[in-house]
Design a protein around this motif. Structure first.
Motif, PDB file in Angstrom:
ATOM      1  N   PRO A  29       0.672  -1.219  -0.010  1.00 25.85           N
ATOM      2  CA  PRO A  29       0.036   0.086   0.087  1.00 25.85           C
ATOM      3  C   PRO A  29       0.878   1.266   0.102  1.00 25.85           C
ATOM      4  CG  PRO A  29      -0.629  -1.588   1.598  1.00 25.85           C
ATOM      5  CD  PRO A  29       0.625  -2.013   1.197  1.00 25.85           C
ATOM      6  N   ALA A  30       0.399   2.274  -0.455  1.00 24.58           N
ATOM      7  CA  ALA A  30       0.960   3.572  -0.251  1.00 24.58           C
ATOM      8  C   ALA A  30      -0.197   4.633   0.390  1.00 24.58           C
ATOM      9  CB  ALA A  30       1.058   4.280  -1.743  1.00 24.58           C
ATOM     10  N   VAL A  31       0.503   5.269   1.349  1.00 28.12           N
ATOM     11  CA  VAL A  31      -0.186   6.170   2.162  1.00 28.12           C
ATOM     12  C   VAL A  31       0.182   7.573   2.003  1.00 28.12           C
ATOM     13  CG1 VAL A  31      -0.674   6.728   4.498  1.00 28.12           C
ATOM     14  CG2 VAL A  31      -0.206   4.493   3.932  1.00 28.12           C
ATOM     15  N   ALA A  32      -0.689   8.542   1.613  1.00 28.33           N
ATOM     16  CA  ALA A  32      -0.627   9.932   1.453  1.00 28.33           C
ATOM     17  C   ALA A  32      -1.669  10.712   2.131  1.00 28.33           C
ATOM     18  CB  ALA A  32      -0.531  10.211  -0.147  1.00 28.33           C
ATOM     19  N   ARG A  89      -4.881   9.032   3.438  1.00 25.69           N
ATOM     20  CA  ARG A  89      -5.485   7.950   2.357  1.00 25.69           C
ATOM     21  C   ARG A  89      -4.419   6.895   2.297  1.00 25.69           C
ATOM     22  NH1 ARG A  89      -9.413  10.698  -2.258  1.00 25.69           N
ATOM     23  NH2 ARG A  89     -10.304  12.172  -0.531  1.00 25.69           N
ATOM     24  N   VAL A  90      -5.269   5.556   2.017  1.00 29.06           N
ATOM     25  CA  VAL A  90      -4.149   4.425   1.680  1.00 29.06           C
ATOM     26  C   VAL A  90      -4.810   3.928   0.158  1.00 29.06           C
ATOM     27  CG1 VAL A  90      -5.564   2.907   3.067  1.00 29.06           C
ATOM     28  CG2 VAL A  90      -3.380   2.195   2.530  1.00 29.06           C
ATOM     29  N   TYR A  91      -3.842   3.415  -0.574  1.00 29.95           N
ATOM     30  CA  TYR A  91      -4.074   3.046  -1.890  1.00 29.95           C
ATOM     31  C   TYR A  91      -3.339   1.927  -1.805  1.00 29.95           C
ATOM     32  CZ  TYR A  91      -4.670   8.117  -2.506  1.00 29.95           C
ATOM     33  OH  TYR A  91      -5.012   9.395  -2.348  1.00 29.95           O
ATOM     34  N   ALA A  92      -4.275   0.986  -2.793  1.00 27.11           N
ATOM     35  CA  ALA A  92      -3.608  -0.618  -2.760  1.00 27.11           C
ATOM     36  C   ALA A  92      -4.026  -1.218  -4.207  1.00 27.11           C
ATOM     37  CB  ALA A  92      -3.879  -1.646  -1.511  1.00 27.11           C
ATOM     38  N   ASN A 142      -9.776   5.490   3.455  1.00 27.74           N
ATOM     39  CA  ASN A 142      -9.508   6.451   4.544  1.00 27.74           C
ATOM     40  C   ASN A 142      -8.556   5.727   5.248  1.00 27.74           C
ATOM     41  OD1 ASN A 142      -9.689   7.234   7.433  1.00 27.74           O
ATOM     42  ND2 ASN A 142     -10.653   9.103   6.655  1.00 27.74           N
ATOM     43  N   ALA A 143      -7.349   6.159   5.551  1.00 20.76           N
ATOM     44  CA  ALA A 143      -6.296   5.346   6.188  1.00 20.76           C
ATOM     45  C   ALA A 143      -6.665   5.200   7.753  1.00 20.76           C
ATOM     46  CB  ALA A 143      -4.770   6.006   6.181  1.00 20.76           C
TER      47      ALA A 143
END
Length: 180
Positions: A55-58, A61-64, A75-76
Protein backbone atom coordinates in the motif's frame (compact mmCIF):
# COMPACT_ATOMS: atom_id res chain seq x y z
CA UNK A 1 7.51 -12.31 19.12
CA UNK A 2 5.32 -9.62 20.64
CA UNK A 3 2.25 -10.59 18.63
CA UNK A 4 1.16 -12.15 15.35
CA UNK A 5 -1.90 -11.46 13.28
CA UNK A 6 -3.47 -14.25 11.19
CA UNK A 7 -5.08 -13.45 7.84
CA UNK A 8 -5.72 -16.99 6.64
CA UNK A 9 -3.65 -16.59 3.46
CA UNK A 10 -0.07 -15.66 2.63
CA UNK A 11 1.14 -12.08 2.85
CA UNK A 12 3.50 -10.90 0.11
CA UNK A 13 2.62 -7.22 0.54
CA UNK A 14 5.13 -5.20 2.56
CA UNK A 15 3.62 -3.35 5.54
CA UNK A 16 3.54 0.45 5.73
CA UNK A 17 3.21 2.59 8.85
CA UNK A 18 0.32 4.98 9.49
CA UNK A 19 -0.51 6.64 12.81
CA UNK A 20 0.53 3.75 15.08
CA UNK A 21 -0.75 1.05 12.75
CA UNK A 22 0.69 -1.20 10.07
CA UNK A 23 -1.25 -1.41 6.82
CA UNK A 24 -0.80 -4.39 4.50
CA UNK A 25 -2.59 -6.63 2.03
CA UNK A 26 -3.17 -10.36 2.08
CA UNK A 27 -3.96 -13.04 -0.46
CA UNK A 28 -7.25 -13.48 1.43
CA UNK A 29 -8.46 -10.44 -0.55
CA UNK A 30 -8.32 -7.88 2.25
CA UNK A 31 -6.41 -4.73 3.08
CA UNK A 32 -5.72 -4.53 6.83
CA UNK A 33 -4.89 -1.95 9.46
CA UNK A 34 -3.42 -3.53 12.59
CA UNK A 35 -2.40 -1.67 15.75
CA UNK A 36 1.40 -1.80 15.88
CA UNK A 37 1.56 -2.01 19.70
CA UNK A 38 -1.14 -4.62 20.39
CA UNK A 39 -1.59 -6.54 17.12
CA UNK A 40 -5.34 -5.91 17.20
CA UNK A 41 -7.19 -5.25 13.97
CA UNK A 42 -8.29 -1.63 13.55
CA UNK A 43 -10.09 -2.21 10.27
CA UNK A 44 -10.29 -4.47 7.22
CA UNK A 45 -11.31 -3.57 3.66
CA UNK A 46 -12.47 -6.43 1.42
CA UNK A 47 -11.43 -6.37 -2.24
CA UNK A 48 -12.35 -8.81 -4.97
CA UNK A 49 -8.95 -10.51 -5.11
CA UNK A 50 -5.57 -11.00 -3.43
CA UNK A 51 -3.84 -7.77 -2.38
CA UNK A 52 -0.20 -8.38 -3.22
CA UNK A 53 0.85 -4.77 -3.78
CA UNK A 54 2.43 -2.75 -1.00
CA UNK A 55 0.00 0.00 0.00
CA UNK A 56 0.89 3.68 -0.41
CA UNK A 57 -0.16 6.21 2.20
CA UNK A 58 -0.52 9.92 1.44
CA UNK A 59 -2.17 12.26 3.91
CA UNK A 60 -5.09 10.35 5.42
CA UNK A 61 -5.53 7.98 2.46
CA UNK A 62 -4.22 4.54 1.63
CA UNK A 63 -4.05 3.09 -1.89
CA UNK A 64 -3.58 -0.56 -2.87
CA UNK A 65 -3.95 -2.66 -6.04
CA UNK A 66 -5.85 -5.96 -5.97
CA UNK A 67 -5.77 -8.94 -8.34
CA UNK A 68 -9.42 -8.12 -9.08
CA UNK A 69 -7.98 -5.44 -11.39
CA UNK A 70 -8.92 -2.45 -9.24
CA UNK A 71 -6.95 0.19 -7.38
CA UNK A 72 -8.62 0.94 -4.03
CA UNK A 73 -8.49 4.22 -2.11
CA UNK A 74 -9.58 4.21 1.52
CA UNK A 75 -9.48 6.43 4.57
CA UNK A 76 -6.31 5.29 6.36
CA UNK A 77 -7.83 5.82 9.83
CA UNK A 78 -11.21 4.13 9.34
CA UNK A 79 -10.82 1.90 6.28
CA UNK A 80 -13.84 3.54 4.66
CA UNK A 81 -13.75 2.97 0.89
CA UNK A 82 -13.40 6.31 -0.90
CA UNK A 83 -13.21 5.09 -4.49
CA UNK A 84 -11.97 2.27 -6.70
CA UNK A 85 -10.64 2.36 -10.24
CA UNK A 86 -10.90 -0.57 -12.66
CA UNK A 87 -7.99 -1.40 -14.97
CA UNK A 88 -8.41 -3.71 -17.95
CA UNK A 89 -7.62 -6.61 -15.58
CA UNK A 90 -4.81 -8.26 -13.67
CA UNK A 91 -3.16 -11.58 -14.48
CA UNK A 92 0.07 -13.40 -13.93
CA UNK A 93 2.78 -13.18 -16.58
CA UNK A 94 2.75 -16.15 -18.95
CA UNK A 95 5.00 -17.37 -21.74
CA UNK A 96 5.81 -20.43 -23.83
CA UNK A 97 8.27 -22.87 -22.27
CA UNK A 98 8.53 -20.71 -19.14
CA UNK A 99 11.39 -21.75 -16.81
CA UNK A 100 12.16 -24.72 -19.09
CA UNK A 101 8.67 -26.25 -18.87
CA UNK A 102 7.64 -28.65 -21.57
CA UNK A 103 6.25 -28.72 -24.10
CA UNK A 104 8.09 -25.56 -25.10
CA UNK A 105 5.21 -24.58 -27.39
CA UNK A 106 2.67 -24.48 -24.53
CA UNK A 107 1.98 -21.27 -22.60
CA UNK A 108 2.37 -21.45 -18.80
CA UNK A 109 1.57 -18.89 -16.10
CA UNK A 110 4.64 -17.91 -14.08
CA UNK A 111 4.19 -19.37 -10.56
CA UNK A 112 6.79 -16.90 -9.25
CA UNK A 113 4.87 -13.83 -10.46
CA UNK A 114 3.08 -13.16 -7.17
CA UNK A 115 3.42 -9.37 -6.88
CA UNK A 116 1.47 -6.49 -8.34
CA UNK A 117 2.75 -2.99 -8.97
CA UNK A 118 2.67 -0.92 -5.79
CA UNK A 119 1.14 2.53 -6.16
CA UNK A 120 3.16 5.72 -5.85
CA UNK A 121 1.55 9.00 -4.76
CA UNK A 122 3.19 12.26 -5.86
CA UNK A 123 1.70 15.76 -6.09
CA UNK A 124 -1.91 14.61 -5.80
CA UNK A 125 -1.56 11.82 -8.35
CA UNK A 126 -1.43 8.04 -7.98
CA UNK A 127 0.82 6.14 -10.39
CA UNK A 128 0.89 2.35 -10.83
CA UNK A 129 1.40 -0.37 -13.42
CA UNK A 130 -1.00 -3.11 -14.42
CA UNK A 131 -1.00 -6.56 -15.97
CA UNK A 132 -3.03 -5.05 -18.79
CA UNK A 133 0.27 -3.54 -20.04
CA UNK A 134 -0.44 0.05 -19.00
CA UNK A 135 1.00 2.55 -16.55
CA UNK A 136 -1.76 4.67 -15.01
CA UNK A 137 -1.96 8.15 -13.51
CA UNK A 138 -5.07 8.91 -11.45
CA UNK A 139 -6.24 11.91 -9.49
CA UNK A 140 -5.55 10.87 -5.87
CA UNK A 141 -8.63 12.63 -4.51
CA UNK A 142 -11.26 11.38 -6.96
CA UNK A 143 -9.76 8.36 -8.75
CA UNK A 144 -10.35 10.01 -12.13
CA UNK A 145 -8.08 8.80 -14.92
CA UNK A 146 -5.55 11.46 -15.90
CA UNK A 147 -3.63 9.32 -18.41
CA UNK A 148 -2.51 5.80 -19.21
CA UNK A 149 0.46 4.71 -21.27
CA UNK A 150 0.76 1.33 -22.99
CA UNK A 151 3.95 -0.70 -22.62
CA UNK A 152 4.85 -3.90 -24.45
CA UNK A 153 3.76 -6.30 -21.69
CA UNK A 154 2.73 -6.82 -18.04
CA UNK A 155 3.80 -4.05 -15.62
CA UNK A 156 4.22 -5.51 -12.13
CA UNK A 157 7.18 -3.26 -11.31
CA UNK A 158 6.53 -0.35 -8.98
CA UNK A 159 7.07 3.16 -10.32
CA UNK A 160 9.63 5.71 -9.11
CA UNK A 161 9.46 9.50 -9.50
CA UNK A 162 12.20 12.06 -10.09
CA UNK A 163 12.51 15.34 -11.98
CA UNK A 164 8.92 15.29 -13.24
CA UNK A 165 9.23 11.78 -14.65
CA UNK A 166 7.81 8.38 -13.74
CA UNK A 167 10.22 5.46 -14.21
CA UNK A 168 8.88 1.91 -14.40
CA UNK A 169 9.91 -1.43 -15.89
CA UNK A 170 7.80 -3.80 -17.97
CA UNK A 171 8.03 -7.52 -18.71
CA UNK A 172 8.86 -6.49 -22.28
CA UNK A 173 12.43 -5.87 -21.03
CA UNK A 174 12.24 -2.08 -21.25
CA UNK A 175 12.48 0.66 -18.64
CA UNK A 176 10.06 3.48 -19.40
CA UNK A 177 10.56 7.16 -18.53
CA UNK A 178 7.19 8.92 -18.71
CA UNK A 179 6.31 12.59 -18.29
CA UNK A 180 4.48 12.69 -14.96
Amino acid sequence: VRWSFPTGQRIVSSPVWYDGAVLFGSDDGNLYSVDAASGRQRWMLATGGPVSSTPAVAGDRVYALSFDGRLYAANASSGELLWKFATEGERRFEARGLHGTRPRTQTFADPFDVYLSSPLVVDGRVYFGSSDGHVYALDAASGALLWKQRTGDVVHASPAHADGRIFVGSWDGKLYALDA
